[in-house]
Design an enzyme around this catalytic site. Structure first.
Site, PDB file in Angstrom:
ATOM      1  N   GLY A  72       0.830  -1.206   0.000  1.00 25.68           N
ATOM      2  CA  GLY A  72       0.000   0.000   0.000  1.00 25.68           C
ATOM      3  C   GLY A  72       0.861   1.251   0.000  1.00 25.68           C
ATOM      4  CB  VAL A 131      -1.318  -8.149  -1.874  1.00 29.33           C
ATOM      5  CG1 VAL A 131      -1.263  -9.365  -0.962  1.00 29.33           C
ATOM      6  CG2 VAL A 131       0.010  -7.420  -1.877  1.00 29.33           C
ATOM      7  CD  GLU A 172     -13.900  17.450   4.507  1.00 23.06           C
ATOM      8  OE1 GLU A 172     -13.196  17.727   5.486  1.00 23.06           O
ATOM      9  OE2 GLU A 172     -13.629  16.532   3.717  1.00 23.06           O
ATOM     10  N   GLY A 185      -0.312   4.277   0.396  1.00 22.31           N
ATOM     11  CA  GLY A 185      -1.152   5.343   0.947  1.00 22.31           C
ATOM     12  C   GLY A 185      -0.383   6.082   2.032  1.00 22.31           C
TER      13      GLY A 185
END
Ligand SMILES: Cc1cc2nc3c(=O)[nH]c(=O)nc-3n(C[C@H](O)[C@H](O)[C@H](O)COP(=O)(O)OP(=O)(O)OC[C@H]3O[C@@H](n4cnc5c(N)ncnc54)[C@H](O)[C@@H]3O)c2cc1C
Length: 468
Positions: free
Chosen positions: A12, A80, A171, A14
Site C-alpha cells: 500500500g 496482493v 465536506e 497510501g
C-alpha cells in the site's frame, strides 16, 4: 538489490505505506513497495475532484515520483491476492510470489454499504480517484440534462443526497451546495434556477461531526443550513434505487445521486491473516502493531484495530496511519538489533473539517479551537503542506486562489471514458486454487535460504485468500 539484506515489503502506497517507505530509506534493508495503483491518493481532497474544484492529477502523485532517490527501494505496481504467513510470501495478481523477511501491511479500507438495498448498485462512494471522477461526471451530466430537459428536475435530476454526517459528508454537502449555488447557477435558465437544486445531508445520529466539540458541531450545522443544505439528523437511509432515495422515516426523495460517505470497513486482505477481526473487519494487533504470533508482520493504518493507552480504538485517520507506519519501522530496526519493541503511542494533533467557502472547524491540542475564516485558512495551509509533491502543491494553491477569486470551477469537463481495447481483452490471473502452480523461481528460493533462520519461529496460520 542485494539479497543478503533483510527484505521489507510494504503493501500500500497510501499514508501508511509512504511514511514507512520513507522511514526505511536509511536502514540496511531492501524495500519493496507494492500498490495496485501507480499513484498515492490524497483522499482528504477527493471531494474537491468530485465537485469540479480540482483535477484528478492534483490529488494523485506517482509513487515512483515520490521516491526519486531511494537506492534501497523497488516500486512495483501489483495487487496482493494472498498472504502465506508460514512461508512468508505474498501472492500477487501477476508475477511470481514475493518473499519477505518483514512485512508492513497498509492497504487501507473500502466503502461498506451496511447491506442497505440498492447502495452498492446506485450510490456513489468516495474512496478512490475514479470514484470522485465518476461522481463529478454524473453530477455535471445531470446538470446538462436538467438544462435541456427541465421537467427532469421534478424527478430529482439536481437533487443530491449525501449519506453520513462525518467530515466527508459535511465536506461534500458544503461543496455541492457551493457548486450548485455559486458556480452552475449562472448557467441555469431562470425557470430552472427558481426550481433550485437540492442538497440533502442524512445522518443517522443526532449530530454532525461526532468527533468534534459541541461548538464546532453547531457551527457546521449552522453554516450548512445557511448555504441551503437540508440536514436531516436521526434519519437513516432505508433503500436506494436509480430514481429515489427512501429514508427510514418513510420519506421518498426523488434523486438520482446518492453520495455514500456513511461507512468504511477494513481492506478484505484482513481476511487472509487468519486472526480475529474486530468491528469493521479490522485486524487486531499487539501493542507494537505487530500481528499476534508474527513479530515480523506489522499492520498499520485503516486496516488495523489499534488502541490507545485506555483501550479505545484509534480512529481511521491519515496521521494514525503515518505515525503507526513509522513506529513499525522503528520496531523492525530494533528487532534487527535484537531489541524488544515498544508499544505504539498515537500523538493526537487535532481534528479539522472544512464546511465551505471561508468556513472550517479546527480543534488543536491545548484546547485551541478555530472556526470560520481562521479555521478555513488553517485547513487550507495544512492540506497544502501535507500534499505529496511540489508540483501538486503549486497547482492546488493556484487553483484554489483562482476558484476563490472567480467563484469558478475549472474541472467541468465530462469525459466518456471507455476501457482501452487491451484492457477488455486481458483476462485476470486465476486464483491459486484454479491453476497449476509453477515451480518456485530461483530468486525466491535464494531468498528463502537467506531468511531461513528467521522463519524457524514462524506461526501457524496458513495461506489466506481475499474472499471479497
Ligand atoms: C474521502 C476521504 C476523506 C478523508 N479525509 C481525511 C482527513 O481530512 N483527515 C484525515 O486524517 N483522514 C482523512 N481520511 C482518512 C484517511 O485518508 C485514511 O485514514 C488514510 O488514508 C489511511 O491510510 P492507509 O495507509 O491505511 O490507507 P490508504 O491511504 O487508503 O492507502 C492504501 C493503499 O493500499 C493500496 N491497496 C489496497 N489494496 C491493495 C492490494 N490488495 N494490493 C496492493 N495495494 C493495495 C491502495 O491502492 C492504496 O494506495 C479521508 C478518507 C477519505 C476516503
Amino acid at each position: 538489490m542485494s539479497t543478503l539484506r533483510p527484505r521489507v515489503v510494504v503493501v500500500g502506497a497510501g499514508f501508511g505505506g509512504l511514511a514507512a517507505t520513507k522511514a526505511l530509506a536509511r536502514m540496511p534493508v531492501d524495500v519493496v513497495l507494492l500498490d495496485r495503483k501507480n499513484y498515492h491518493g490524497f483522499w482528504p481532497l477527493l471531494y474537491q475532484v468530485a465537485t469540479a474544484a480540482l483535477s484528478p492529477d492534483d490529488v494523485a502523485y506517482s509513487v515512483r515520483g515520490a521516491f526519486p532517490r531511494q537506492p534501497n527501494l523497488e516500486v512495483r505496481m501489483a495487487e496482493v491476492r494472498g498472504i502465506d504467513l508460514e512461508a512468508r510470501e505474498l501472492e500477487l495478481d501477476h508475477g511470481p510470489d514475493l518473499p519477505y523477511d518483514y512485512l508492513i501491511l497498509a492497504p487501507g479500507s473500502v466503502a461498506t454499504d451496511f447491506g442497505i438495498p440498492g447502495v452498492s448498485e446506485h450510490a456513489f462512494p468516495l474512496k478512490t480517484v475514479p470514484d470522485a471522477v465518476r461522481l463529478r461526471h454524473h453530477v455535471l451530466r445531470q446538470f446538462e440534462m436538467a438544462c435541456s430537459r427541465p421537467w427532469s428536475l421534478a424527478d430529482g435530476a439536481l437533487t443530491v443526497v449525501v449519506a453520513g454526517g462525518g467530515p466527508t459528508g459535511v465536506e461534500v454537502s458544503g461543496a455541492m451546495a457551493e457548486l450548485f449555488g455559486k458556480v452552475l447557477k449562472g448557467d441555469l435558465q431562470d425557470n430552472l434556477a427558481a426550481a433550485r437544486p437540492r442538497v440533502v445531508l442524512v445522518e443517522a445520529s443526532d449530530r454532525l461531526l461526532n468527533a468534534f466539540s459541541a461548538r464546532s458541531r453547531a457551527e457546521a450545522l449552522r453554516t450548512l443550513t445557511k448555504h441551503g443544505v437540508e440536514v436531516r439528523l436521526e434519519t437513516t437511509i432505508a433503500s436506494v434505487s436509480a430514481h429515489a432515495v427512501k429514508l427510514g422515516d418513510g420519506t421518498v426523495i426523488p434523486s438520482q445521486t446518492l453520495v455514500w460517505g456513511a461507512g468504511i470497513k477494513a481492506n478484505p486482505i484482513a481476511q487472509c491473516l487468519g486472526v480475529e477481526l474486530f468491528p469493521g473487519g479490522r485486524v487486531g494487533v499487539d501493542p507494537d502493531l505487530s500481528l499476534p504470533g508474527h513479530p515480523e508482520v506489522f499492520v498499520v493504518g485503516d486496516i488495523a484495530f489499534a488502541t490507545n493507552g485506555k483501550g479505545r480504538p484509534l480512529p481511521q485517520l491519515a496521521p494514525v496511519a503515518s505515525q503507526g507506519a513509522k513506529h513499525a519501522v522503528r520496531s523492525i530496526g530494533g528487532r534487527m538489533k535484537g531489541q524488544a519493541s515498544k508499544p505504539f503511542r498515537y500523538r493526537d494533533k487535532g481534528n479539522m473539517a472544512i464546511i465551505g467557502r471561508r468556513s472550517a472547524v479546527a480543534e488543536l491540542p491545548g484546547g485551541i479551537r478555530l472556526g470560520g475564516t481562521f479555521g478555513w485558512i488553517s485547513w487550507l495551509a495544512l492540506h497544502l503542506a501535507l500534499l505529496v509533491g511540489f508540483r501538486n502543491r503549486a497547482v492546488v494553491m493556484v487553483t484554489w486562489g483562482w476558484n476563490f477569486l472567480t467563484s469558478g470551477r475549472g474541472s467541468r469537463v465530462i469525459l466518456d471514458l471507455h476501457p482501452a481495447p487491451s484492457q477488455t481483452a486481458r483476462r485476470p490471473r486465476p486464483l491459486v486454487a484454479e491453476r497449476h502452480r509453477p515451480p518456485r523461481p530461483l530468486h525466491a528460493r535464494r531468498q528463502r535460504l537467506v531468511s531461513a533462520q528467521r522463519r524457524a519461529a514462524a506461526g501457524t496460520a496458513g495461506r489466506g485468500k481475499i474472499a471479497a
